[in-house]
Design an enzyme around this catalytic site. Structure first.
Site, PDB file in Angstrom:
ATOM      1  CG  ASN A   8      -4.193  11.317  -5.566  1.00 12.80           C
ATOM      2  OD1 ASN A   8      -3.498  11.301  -6.575  1.00 12.80           O
ATOM      3  ND2 ASN A   8      -4.915  10.248  -5.580  1.00 12.80           N
ATOM      4  NE  ARG A  17      10.546 -16.384  -7.663  1.00 14.21           N
ATOM      5  CZ  ARG A  17      10.298 -17.221  -6.871  1.00 14.21           C
ATOM      6  NH1 ARG A  17      10.918 -18.154  -6.526  1.00 14.21           N
ATOM      7  NH2 ARG A  17       9.197 -17.171  -6.247  1.00 14.21           N
ATOM      8  CD  GLU A  75      -4.479   3.919  -1.625  1.00 14.86           C
ATOM      9  OE1 GLU A  75      -5.385   4.189  -2.537  1.00 14.86           O
ATOM     10  OE2 GLU A  75      -4.825   4.359  -0.488  1.00 14.86           O
ATOM     11  CG  HIS A  78      -6.992  13.192  -8.950  1.00 16.03           C
ATOM     12  ND1 HIS A  78      -7.372  12.055  -8.049  1.00 16.03           N
ATOM     13  CD2 HIS A  78      -7.719  14.087  -8.316  1.00 16.03           C
ATOM     14  CE1 HIS A  78      -8.000  12.492  -6.926  1.00 16.03           C
ATOM     15  NE2 HIS A  78      -8.390  13.651  -7.227  1.00 16.03           N
ATOM     16  CG  ASP A  85      -3.811   8.660 -12.571  1.00 13.63           C
ATOM     17  OD1 ASP A  85      -4.430   9.318 -13.398  1.00 13.63           O
ATOM     18  OD2 ASP A  85      -4.274   8.286 -11.645  1.00 13.63           O
ATOM     19  CG  ASP A 124      -1.851   1.340   1.256  1.00 15.34           C
ATOM     20  OD1 ASP A 124      -1.456   2.345   1.812  1.00 15.34           O
ATOM     21  OD2 ASP A 124      -2.833   1.150   0.426  1.00 15.34           O
TER      22      ASP A 124
END
Length: 757
Positions: free
Chosen positions: A633, A658, A669, A638, A642, A625
């Site tokens: 933001n 892998r 997020e 915004h 992004d 997170d």
């Protein structure tokens, strides 16, 4: 009070004007007695000025061909152009010629070893008409030298009227001499093929292909000697002086007279004009004298003023060498008649003697009064300045006057106070800087210009196990400190050491330095940066290094895991068809971050759970997170949010590599990483690498409450599936661990054992 208010400028001007007048009178008297010496000095100054102007002017324009040809070699080395597609050079040659056409440049030419010749410039035909455009010779023109107005007319095969048959560039002097020399060089002056009455001076650069020792072509710049002639003719050299430039062979290169540089022999053939055969009698006589005195051609007597009688008149002349590293070796000759100076000398001598008689009676008295008026306060300044230089900052100069010296005393006292404050501030700043350096968590070393160590902070001493020898220079640094190339038995090369590179003016980083002390080996990541003074000179080099042994070990563990699972992933995915794979990717990728979406993650979670259940292998999961993303933001907008999510996703994707592992956007997020066949210790190492990777991305987050950069909180769980457990229980365990990571301060990884014992 009158003297205190008297303007100091007036006090200085009057006596010194009188003293200078007396000095001029004495000089005038002495110049009358020593006229020849004065004339020689004046002549030397004039000739030096003219010679310097000629030398500077010619050198300036002779530098231009060097820069152009070097740029041509650079274009080949960087593979912008090559020597096979010669037509590709034409637009470049046209642009360079148009840029430098007013700088003595007549043509810019290039040819390869196969006689493919291309050029841009101008040429005069035998009728005296000047044609500007491009010239081409080679296989396309059947080795005829043809001219075109521009690149378009060349492509359309519309040549101009000027052409030459059987033109082979490799037979021209400007090609052969450059190839023989194998270096950039000035070519002997020769007649042009298009008009033999025009002399050409070329600078040629042999062109080398990468990893080739022999030239594969030549770029040559043609100089217009007429422009040098015009410059010499524009100079004012006294009243009747003149200048000319000759080669050591005696041939004229340029002259301030109006005569031509070529002549015709009895067979009506064009030849270069020797200075001894000049139509100008003075040029002829001076050159004949120089020819007899061969020391002038061997540089032994050059740059000396010489007085000699030519044509029954005394002249001063000087020979100035004009040579450079590219083989140019000319002589500049400046000749001025003595009579240009004598009239002025006689007139000035008479005027000076008259003035000196009136000035002498006033100079002594006024000089004494003025000197005392000035020197007494200056003496006070001197004593105070000496004491300040010894560290006694409390000095003040007491001069109770309102003139410039009184104002200077006030300024001096203020300056002394400011110096005292500045010295104290400097001492405090130096102490603060030392505190900063000593508190840094990385090693810091400052090197002197010879490579010896000037300073180490405590962290550097600790990392080096206090094994410090300050007198070691760069040449012995690796041997004394036992610095090896990582994973080898080879001492680190001197020229690759960051300290060596920094002292050469380059910022340099390396992460393969291995420090060996006893049985202890430590890997270092090192960055070297040059320190310059206000003039740009390198005075120190600062080296910053840190121990990356654990990081390298973690990278090796991940590398081993990648190798172990690579074959398994290839075996499972080899049967998938390309078309189905593309459709599947489009349906399972998050549009913003370009990693897998939550739907795909849930499908893969069920699939991997069933597989690990059958094979009884561990299945691990990490939830991530972005810390304080709402504040991010709100602060940056915004669109920036992004971009931040994209950067985080890229960092995760670059770290988790892998084939069987999965990075997906879980929502908002949050990101999730699914790790089949990965035990608990494996996900702990991977989580730390992810966290450090994001630190290195250094995405600014000024509103974060824990860091100046964007950080991640991570929670992980691992289990060997059984029939009594659920895959969603694994997700819940990782989510609980993520919640604990946030509760404990964020920017960390928490592993939650599951199922709970």
């Amino acid at each position: 009070m009158f003297w205190r208010k008297l303007n100091l400028q007036a006090v200085f001007i009057l006596p010194f004007v009188l003293e200078i007048t007396v000095t001029v009178g004495v000089v005038g008297y002495l110049s009358y007695r020593n006229g020849e010496k004065a004339v020689e000095t004046l002549a030397n100054a004039l000739i030096n000025e003219v010679g310097d102007r000629i030398e500077e002017h010619i050198n300036y324009f002779l530098e231009i061909p060097v820069n152009i040809t070097q740029n041509g070699q650079d274009l080949i080395e960087t593979q912008v152009f090559n020597l096979q597609d010669m037509d590709a050079w034409l637009p470049y040659l046209i642009i360079r010629y148009q840029h430098y056409r007013n700088s003595y440049i007549d043509a810019i030419m290039i040819t390869n070893a196969n006689n493919e010749f291309r050029a841009a410039g101008q040429a005069k035909n035998k009728a005296g008409n000047t044609l500007t455009g491009i010239a081409v010779a080679g296989e396309k023109t059947e080795f005829q030298w043809k001219t075109y107005a521009d690149f378009q007319t060349y492509q359309n095969s519309q040549p101009l009227g000027l052409s030459l048959d059987s033109f082979y560039a490799t037979q021209r002097p400007w090609y052969q001499e450059a190839v023989d020399a194998k270096r950039a060089t000035w070519i002997s002056i020769f007649s042009r093929l298009s008009n033999e009455k025009i002399l050409a001076l070329n600078f040629s650069q042999p062109l080398f292909l990468p990893k080739e020792d022999d030239p594969q072509g030549v770029m040559s710049i043609q100089i217009n000697l007429i422009k040098i002639n015009q410059f010499l003719q524009s100079l004012k050299i006294g009243e009747n002086g003149q200048a000319f430039v000759i080669e050591k062979t005696g041939y004229l290169v340029a002259t301030s007279t109006q005569e031509s540089l070529i002549s015709q022999n009895i067979d009506d053939q064009v030849e270069r004009l020797k200075a001894t055969q000049s139509q100008d009698k003075l040029t002829q006589k001076v050159t004949q004298y120089l020819t007899k005195k061969m020391d002038y051609f061997t540089n032994k007597d050059n740059n000396k003023l010489v007085q000699k009688t030519f044509l029954n008149k005394p002249y001063f002349f000087k020979i100035i060498d004009l040579k450079n590293e590219y083989g140019l070796d000319w002589l500049i000759v400046v000749v001025v008649p003595e009579e240009d100076f004598m009239q002025v000398i006689h007139k000035n001598t008479r005027n000076t003697m008259i003035l000196s008689i009136f000035a002498l009676s006033f100079a002594v008295l006024i000089g004494i009064l003025t000197a005392r008026w000035v020197t007494v306060p200056i003496s006070k300044f001197n004593q105070a300045a000496k004491k300040i230089s010894q560290g006694h900052w409390e000095q003040k100069v007491d001069i109770q006057r309102e003139d410039e010296l009184g104002q200077l005393a006030t300024s001096f006292n203020r300056m002394a106070e400011q110096l005292q404050r500045l010295f104290q501030d400097l001492s405090e700043s130096q102490y603060t800087l030392n505190q900063y350096l000593e508190s840094l968590p990385v090693g810091v070393v400052v090197h002197n210009p010879n490579g010896s160590i000037a300073y180490l902070n405590p962290k550097a001493k600790k990392l080096l196990n206090h094994h410090v020898i300050r007198g070691v220079d760069n040449e012995h640094l690796a041997a004394i400190y036992q610095i090896y190339k990582s994973g080898t038995e080879m001492l680190y090369p001197i020229e690759e050491l960051p300290s060596f590179q920094a002292l050469q003016g380059r910022k340099f980083s390396a992460d393969d330095l291995e420090f060996r002390y006893g049985d202890h080996n430590t890997l270092f990541e090192v960055t070297g940066t040059p320190i310059r003074d206000s003039q740009g000179n390198i005075i120190r080099a600062i080296i910053v290094f840190q121990d990356i042994t654990n990081r390298k070990q973690a990278e090796q563990v991940l590398k081993n895991y990648n190798k172990q699972l690579e074959q398994q992933v290839k075996a499972r995915t080899a049967a998938l068809e390309q078309a189905n794979q593309t459709l599947q990717e489009l349906a399972t990728i998050d549009a913003l971050t370009q990693v897998k979406n939550r739907r795909y993650f849930q499908e893969m979670l069920i699939q991997e759970w069933q597989r690990c259940l059958r094979e009884q292998t561990p299945l691990s999961l990490i939830l991530c997170d972005v810390d304080y993303f709402k504040l991010y933001n709100d602060t940056y907008g915004h669109l920036a949010g992004d971009a931040c999510l994209k950067a985080v996703a890229t960092a995760l994707r670059q770290t988790v590599q892998r084939p069987g592992d999965l990075v997906a956007r879980y929502g908002g997020e949050e990101f999730v990483i699914l790790l089949p066949n990965t035990p608990p210790e494996g996900i702990s190492l991977l989580a730390e690498v992810i966290r450090q990777q994001l630190h290195q991305e250094a995405i600014p987050h000024r509103e974060s409450k824990i860091s100046a950069w964007v950080t991640l909180s991570l929670g992980g769980a691992s289990v060997i599936p059984t029939s009594t457990l659920s895959s969603y229980g694994l997700v819940n365990a990782a989510d609980q661990a993520l919640y604990m990571a946030k509760e404990q301060g964020r920017d960390r990884f928490i592993f939650s054992p599951w199922p709970h014992q």
